[in-house]
Design a protein around this motif. Structure first.
Motif, PDB file in Angstrom:
ATOM      1  N   ASP A 138       0.821  -1.208   0.000  1.00  0.00           N
ATOM      2  CA  ASP A 138       0.000   0.000   0.000  1.00  0.00           C
ATOM      3  C   ASP A 138       0.857   1.260   0.000  1.00  0.00           C
ATOM      4  O   ASP A 138       2.023   1.236   0.360  1.00  0.00           O
ATOM      5  CB  ASP A 138      -0.907   0.036   1.240  1.00  0.00           C
ATOM      6  CG  ASP A 138      -2.023  -0.985   1.145  1.00  0.00           C
ATOM      7  OD1 ASP A 138      -2.188  -1.599   0.071  1.00  0.00           O
ATOM      8  OD2 ASP A 138      -2.734  -1.166   2.152  1.00  0.00           O
ATOM      9  N   ILE A 139       0.218   2.347  -0.407  1.00  0.00           N
ATOM     10  CA  ILE A 139       0.879   3.646  -0.378  1.00  0.00           C
ATOM     11  C   ILE A 139       0.749   4.199   1.043  1.00  0.00           C
ATOM     12  O   ILE A 139      -0.336   4.187   1.627  1.00  0.00           O
ATOM     13  CB  ILE A 139       0.227   4.605  -1.389  1.00  0.00           C
ATOM     14  CG1 ILE A 139       0.412   4.052  -2.809  1.00  0.00           C
ATOM     15  CG2 ILE A 139       0.820   6.006  -1.265  1.00  0.00           C
ATOM     16  CD1 ILE A 139      -0.354   4.807  -3.881  1.00  0.00           C
ATOM     17  N   LEU A 140       1.853   4.650   1.597  1.00  0.00           N
ATOM     18  CA  LEU A 140       1.829   5.195   2.952  1.00  0.00           C
ATOM     19  C   LEU A 140       1.498   6.678   2.878  1.00  0.00           C
ATOM     20  O   LEU A 140       1.997   7.379   2.007  1.00  0.00           O
ATOM     21  CB  LEU A 140       3.193   4.997   3.614  1.00  0.00           C
ATOM     22  CG  LEU A 140       3.757   3.569   3.566  1.00  0.00           C
ATOM     23  CD1 LEU A 140       5.165   3.543   4.154  1.00  0.00           C
ATOM     24  CD2 LEU A 140       2.841   2.616   4.322  1.00  0.00           C
ATOM     25  N   ALA A 141       0.631   7.136   3.764  1.00  0.00           N
ATOM     26  CA  ALA A 141       0.269   8.556   3.753  1.00  0.00           C
ATOM     27  C   ALA A 141       0.448   9.129   5.146  1.00  0.00           C
ATOM     28  O   ALA A 141       0.166   8.467   6.141  1.00  0.00           O
ATOM     29  CB  ALA A 141      -1.179   8.728   3.291  1.00  0.00           C
ATOM     30  N   GLY A 142       0.944  10.353   5.218  1.00  0.00           N
ATOM     31  CA  GLY A 142       1.097  10.984   6.514  1.00  0.00           C
ATOM     32  C   GLY A 142       1.597  12.402   6.375  1.00  0.00           C
ATOM     33  O   GLY A 142       2.029  12.806   5.284  1.00  0.00           O
ATOM     34  N   CYS A 187      -4.071  10.356  13.505  1.00  0.00           N
ATOM     35  CA  CYS A 187      -4.267   9.527  12.306  1.00  0.00           C
ATOM     36  C   CYS A 187      -5.592   9.862  11.648  1.00  0.00           C
ATOM     37  O   CYS A 187      -5.677  10.014  10.428  1.00  0.00           O
ATOM     38  CB  CYS A 187      -4.268   8.040  12.659  1.00  0.00           C
ATOM     39  SG  CYS A 187      -2.631   7.394  12.971  1.00  0.00           S
ATOM     40  N   ARG A 188      -6.629   9.971  12.469  1.00  0.00           N
ATOM     41  CA  ARG A 188      -7.962  10.259  11.913  1.00  0.00           C
ATOM     42  C   ARG A 188      -8.002  11.645  11.294  1.00  0.00           C
ATOM     43  O   ARG A 188      -8.595  11.851  10.236  1.00  0.00           O
ATOM     44  CB  ARG A 188      -9.021  10.139  13.006  1.00  0.00           C
ATOM     45  CG  ARG A 188      -9.239   8.700  13.406  1.00  0.00           C
ATOM     46  CD  ARG A 188     -10.342   8.567  14.444  1.00  0.00           C
ATOM     47  NE  ARG A 188     -10.648   7.168  14.665  1.00  0.00           N
ATOM     48  CZ  ARG A 188     -10.862   6.626  15.866  1.00  0.00           C
ATOM     49  NH1 ARG A 188     -10.810   7.390  16.953  1.00  0.00           N
ATOM     50  NH2 ARG A 188     -11.143   5.358  15.979  1.00  0.00           N
ATOM     51  N   VAL A 236      -7.798  15.176   6.422  1.00  0.00           N
ATOM     52  CA  VAL A 236      -7.057  16.218   5.709  1.00  0.00           C
ATOM     53  C   VAL A 236      -6.601  15.682   4.353  1.00  0.00           C
ATOM     54  O   VAL A 236      -6.718  16.349   3.326  1.00  0.00           O
ATOM     55  CB  VAL A 236      -5.839  16.700   6.546  1.00  0.00           C
ATOM     56  CG1 VAL A 236      -4.860  17.515   5.705  1.00  0.00           C
ATOM     57  CG2 VAL A 236      -6.312  17.518   7.740  1.00  0.00           C
ATOM     58  N   PHE A 237      -6.101  14.442   4.338  1.00  0.00           N
ATOM     59  CA  PHE A 237      -5.653  13.793   3.103  1.00  0.00           C
ATOM     60  C   PHE A 237      -6.788  13.736   2.079  1.00  0.00           C
ATOM     61  O   PHE A 237      -6.605  14.064   0.906  1.00  0.00           O
ATOM     62  CB  PHE A 237      -5.143  12.388   3.423  1.00  0.00           C
ATOM     63  CG  PHE A 237      -4.840  11.546   2.215  1.00  0.00           C
ATOM     64  CD1 PHE A 237      -3.804  11.874   1.367  1.00  0.00           C
ATOM     65  CD2 PHE A 237      -5.599  10.424   1.930  1.00  0.00           C
ATOM     66  CE1 PHE A 237      -3.524  11.099   0.248  1.00  0.00           C
ATOM     67  CE2 PHE A 237      -5.336   9.646   0.811  1.00  0.00           C
ATOM     68  CZ  PHE A 237      -4.298   9.983  -0.026  1.00  0.00           C
ATOM     69  N   GLU A 238      -7.974  13.331   2.539  1.00  0.00           N
ATOM     70  CA  GLU A 238      -9.104  13.217   1.615  1.00  0.00           C
ATOM     71  C   GLU A 238      -9.503  14.570   1.028  1.00  0.00           C
ATOM     72  O   GLU A 238      -9.819  14.687  -0.151  1.00  0.00           O
ATOM     73  CB  GLU A 238     -10.295  12.541   2.305  1.00  0.00           C
ATOM     74  CG  GLU A 238     -10.078  11.032   2.380  1.00  0.00           C
ATOM     75  CD  GLU A 238     -11.039  10.318   3.304  1.00  0.00           C
ATOM     76  OE1 GLU A 238     -12.021  10.947   3.754  1.00  0.00           O
ATOM     77  OE2 GLU A 238     -10.803   9.125   3.570  1.00  0.00           O
ATOM     78  N   LEU A 290      -6.667  18.629  -5.133  1.00  0.00           N
ATOM     79  CA  LEU A 290      -5.700  18.340  -6.193  1.00  0.00           C
ATOM     80  C   LEU A 290      -6.393  17.858  -7.463  1.00  0.00           C
ATOM     81  O   LEU A 290      -5.928  18.120  -8.561  1.00  0.00           O
ATOM     82  CB  LEU A 290      -4.710  17.277  -5.720  1.00  0.00           C
ATOM     83  CG  LEU A 290      -3.629  17.805  -4.803  1.00  0.00           C
ATOM     84  CD1 LEU A 290      -2.890  16.637  -4.169  1.00  0.00           C
ATOM     85  CD2 LEU A 290      -2.642  18.670  -5.564  1.00  0.00           C
ATOM     86  N   GLY A 291      -7.499  17.157  -7.309  1.00  0.00           N
ATOM     87  CA  GLY A 291      -8.279  16.706  -8.457  1.00  0.00           C
ATOM     88  C   GLY A 291      -8.708  17.895  -9.291  1.00  0.00           C
ATOM     89  O   GLY A 291      -8.685  17.851 -10.521  1.00  0.00           O
TER      90      GLY A 291
END
Ligand SMILES: [Zn+2]
Length: 151
Positions: free
Chosen positions: A21-25, A92-93, A98-100, A106-107
């Motif tokens: 998986d791609i790691l996100a943080g 994490c949550r 924030v990532f979403e 970015l889309g």
């Protein structure tokens, strides 16, 4: 006495959990990934191959005029609750939300049309990935196809 697990003990469980998986943080490029690369090599003589997404970099890209891009700043910008900040699970949550939001942002900027390079080995598209030594083109057929190219 409470036994506190060492990173060396925890790392295999983390790697198994992460798979390919791609790691996100937030700020993982200059922080978490450094430890992960170093310790994978030190303890297991392995190079970590997961791609990663750093939401700090995305934040700077999407909001160049914002003064600070800390996780809490990004959460506030989006009206996401910062309750329990600096506790691992809350962070994490918060980071996930924030990532979403950044991904949606970015889309809008990216607008679909990206030049597609194809893998000379298997014909699947190549994509920009982040790795141990910076950005590179990697085959989307990974891990089946391990073709890579310098950018
Ligand atoms: Zn390929």
């Amino acid at each position: 006495m409470v036994h506190r697990s060492t990173f060396q003990e925890i790392l295999p469980r983390f790697l198994e959990f992460a798979g390919n998986d791609i790691l996100a943080g937030h700020n993982i490029q200059s922080f978490d990934m450094k430890f992960l690369y170093r310790d994978c090599e030190r303890f297991f003589q392995q190079t970590l191959t997961n791609d990663y997404v750093d939401t700090l970099k995305l934040g700077r890209l999407c909001y160049p005029n914002l003064r600070h891009h800390r996780l809490g700043d990004m959460a506030e910008l989006y009206g996401i609750s910062t309750e329990g900040a600096h506790r691992a699970l809350s962070d994490c949550r918060m980071n996930q939300q924030v990532f979403e939001r950044l991904a949606k942002e970015l889309g809008k900027i990216g607008g679909g049309k990206t030049a597609t390079k194809l893998c000379p080995n298997c014909g699947q598209p190549l994509m920009k990935r982040n790795g141990r030594y910076g950005e590179f083109w990697g085959c989307t057929g990974f891990p089946g196809c391990r073709y890579t190219e310098n950018i």
